[in-house]
Scaffold this active site. Structure first.
Site, PDB file in Angstrom:
ATOM      1  N   SER A  45      -2.653  -5.351  -5.872  1.00  0.00           N
ATOM      2  CA  SER A  45      -1.322  -4.746  -5.851  1.00  0.00           C
ATOM      3  C   SER A  45      -0.254  -5.629  -6.490  1.00  0.00           C
ATOM      4  CB  SER A  45      -0.903  -4.434  -4.410  1.00  0.00           C
ATOM      5  OG  SER A  45      -1.748  -3.463  -3.831  1.00  0.00           O
ATOM      6  N   HIS A  80       4.865   0.899  12.591  1.00  0.00           N
ATOM      7  CA  HIS A  80       4.018   1.462  13.639  1.00  0.00           C
ATOM      8  C   HIS A  80       3.960   0.413  14.742  1.00  0.00           C
ATOM      9  CE1 HIS A  80       0.979   3.585  15.772  1.00  0.00           C
ATOM     10  NE2 HIS A  80      -0.063   2.904  15.334  1.00  0.00           N
ATOM     11  N   GLN A 140      -3.080  -7.382  11.431  1.00  0.00           N
ATOM     12  CA  GLN A 140      -1.760  -7.946  11.709  1.00  0.00           C
ATOM     13  C   GLN A 140      -1.796  -9.125  12.670  1.00  0.00           C
ATOM     14  OE1 GLN A 140       1.308  -5.110  12.681  1.00  0.00           O
ATOM     15  NE2 GLN A 140       0.829  -3.789  10.946  1.00  0.00           N
ATOM     16  N   GLY A 194       0.830  -1.200   0.000  1.00  0.00           N
ATOM     17  CA  GLY A 194       0.000   0.000   0.000  1.00  0.00           C
ATOM     18  C   GLY A 194       0.861   1.246   0.000  1.00  0.00           C
ATOM     19  N   GLU A 223      -5.288  -3.557  12.074  1.00  0.00           N
ATOM     20  CA  GLU A 223      -6.356  -4.432  12.532  1.00  0.00           C
ATOM     21  C   GLU A 223      -6.248  -5.856  11.991  1.00  0.00           C
ATOM     22  OE1 GLU A 223      -8.112  -2.193   8.921  1.00  0.00           O
ATOM     23  OE2 GLU A 223      -6.660  -1.844  10.531  1.00  0.00           O
TER      24      GLU A 223
END
Length: 340
Positions: free
Chosen positions: A58, A113, A91, A31, A89
């Site tokens: 992708s 993150h 992972q 992404g 959400e």
């Protein structure tokens, strides 16, 4: 905080890209961040593969960029360094079902993150290196700044250093995506996660969008042209944000008119007053306690009904209709956006 207590910035000379020589870096996701990391690393001479679902839209994009694409589980197994750039959400479930078995002692598991580690969605084995490399900017900027010879600043954090080499590998990765060009600060997963969520909710996204909407509605309800309200409360925000970004608060105030500066200094605190500051503290407390994380995870597991409703309400707001029409005539604006 005084200047002598500020964290030392880490730059290109402090990182050794050759630490990634002979290693395969697996980027899970393609992404906004995923495509930037993968392409920047490839351009830096790093051996990169991308992990995606076979039916992902992708796949074609990654392959057209000259990247090898395999499914998520295979990428996790092949990677010596594995960067998870999938939605927060998702992972936890993907870790258990597709990633975990491919991560072995000696591997470096990376995040951009700290959410999944901070809130125990992922619990790596002790023999695995776990670190964070977090560019402080959206993926398209990470990519464009790199292509122009610059770099978006970033954060690095080490959660587990089983090998003793986690930090130097994380810094090599940060250099490979261009972050050490802009400067990197060492922090912790806890601090990165909590400050990032707070900034998004209270200032950059939640605070800014609600301030814009409230200003727009105040002018429209007072009888002013919605197009005029759009320009004054949303369109010109970029001018101020750019000045803040380039010059800081005092520099922005110096650059605007005396009338605007006086209004800023005398009226701003009436909008963001004690009630707003109390709300900010409450939001921070919810982040620190894990309450927000529990709410967000539960919302996604229950089908996103409330999330979807709120998203649709924002999309249908009058400011979006007015802005959509006005932006059609602004050829210089790139109206494409992606999420990742």
């Amino acid at each position: 905080m005084t200047s002598d207590t500020l964290a030392r910035m880490i730059y290109d000379n402090d990182a050794d890209l050759t630490k990634l020589d002979g290693k395969t870096v697996a980027i899970l996701g393609f992404g906004s961040q995923g495509h930037a990391h993968a392409m920047n690393l490839k351009d830096s001479g790093v051996n990169v593969i991308v992990g995606l679902r076979p039916d992902s839209s992708s796949v074609a994009k990654a392959e057209s960029a000259g990247l090898k694409v395999v499914d998520v589980a295979e990428a996790a197994s092949l990677g010596d360094v594995v960067m998870i750039l999938l939605p927060d959400e998702l992972q936890g479930d993907l870790w258990e079902n597709e990633i975990k078995d491919g991560i072995v002692p000696g591997n470096l598991l990376l995040f951009a993150h700290g959410f999944a580690i901070r809130y125990d969605q992922i619990k790596p084995d002790e023999g695995i290196d776990v670190a964070l490399v977090a560019p402080k900017g959206p993926g398209h900027l990470v990519r464009s700044q790199f292509e122009e010879g610059g770099g978006v600043p970033g954060l690095v954090a080490i959660e587990q250093d089983a090998s003793g080499n986690a930090k130097e590998l994380a810094l090599a990765y940060a250099k490979g995506i261009g972050c050490t060009r802009g400067g990197v600060i060492e922090t912790t997963f806890k601090d990165e996660t909590e400050t990032d969520l707070f900034g998004e909710q209270a200032v950059l996204c939640g605070g800014a969008t609600e301030l814009v909407i409230a200003g727009f509605e105040t002018l429209v309800e007072a009888g002013y042209d919605p197009q005029l309200a759009y320009f004054e409360c949303l369109h010109e925000l970029k001018l101020i944000a750019d000045l803040l970004y380039e010059k800081g608060i005092s520099g922005m105030e110096y650059s605007i008119s005396n009338t605007a500066e006086y209004g800023d200094l005398t009226r701003g605190a009436r909008v963001i007053g004690p009630e707003s500051r109390a709300a900010m503290k409450e939001i921070l407390s919810e982040i620190q306690s894990g309450e927000f994380a529990k709410e967000f995870i539960a919302e996604n597991k229950s089908g996103k009904e409330n999330f979807t409703r709120l998203r649709e309400e924002h999309a249908k707001h009058q400011i979006e209709a007015v802005g959509g029409e006005l932006r059609k005539g602004m050829d210089w604006i790139n109206t494409e956006f992606d999420k990742g």
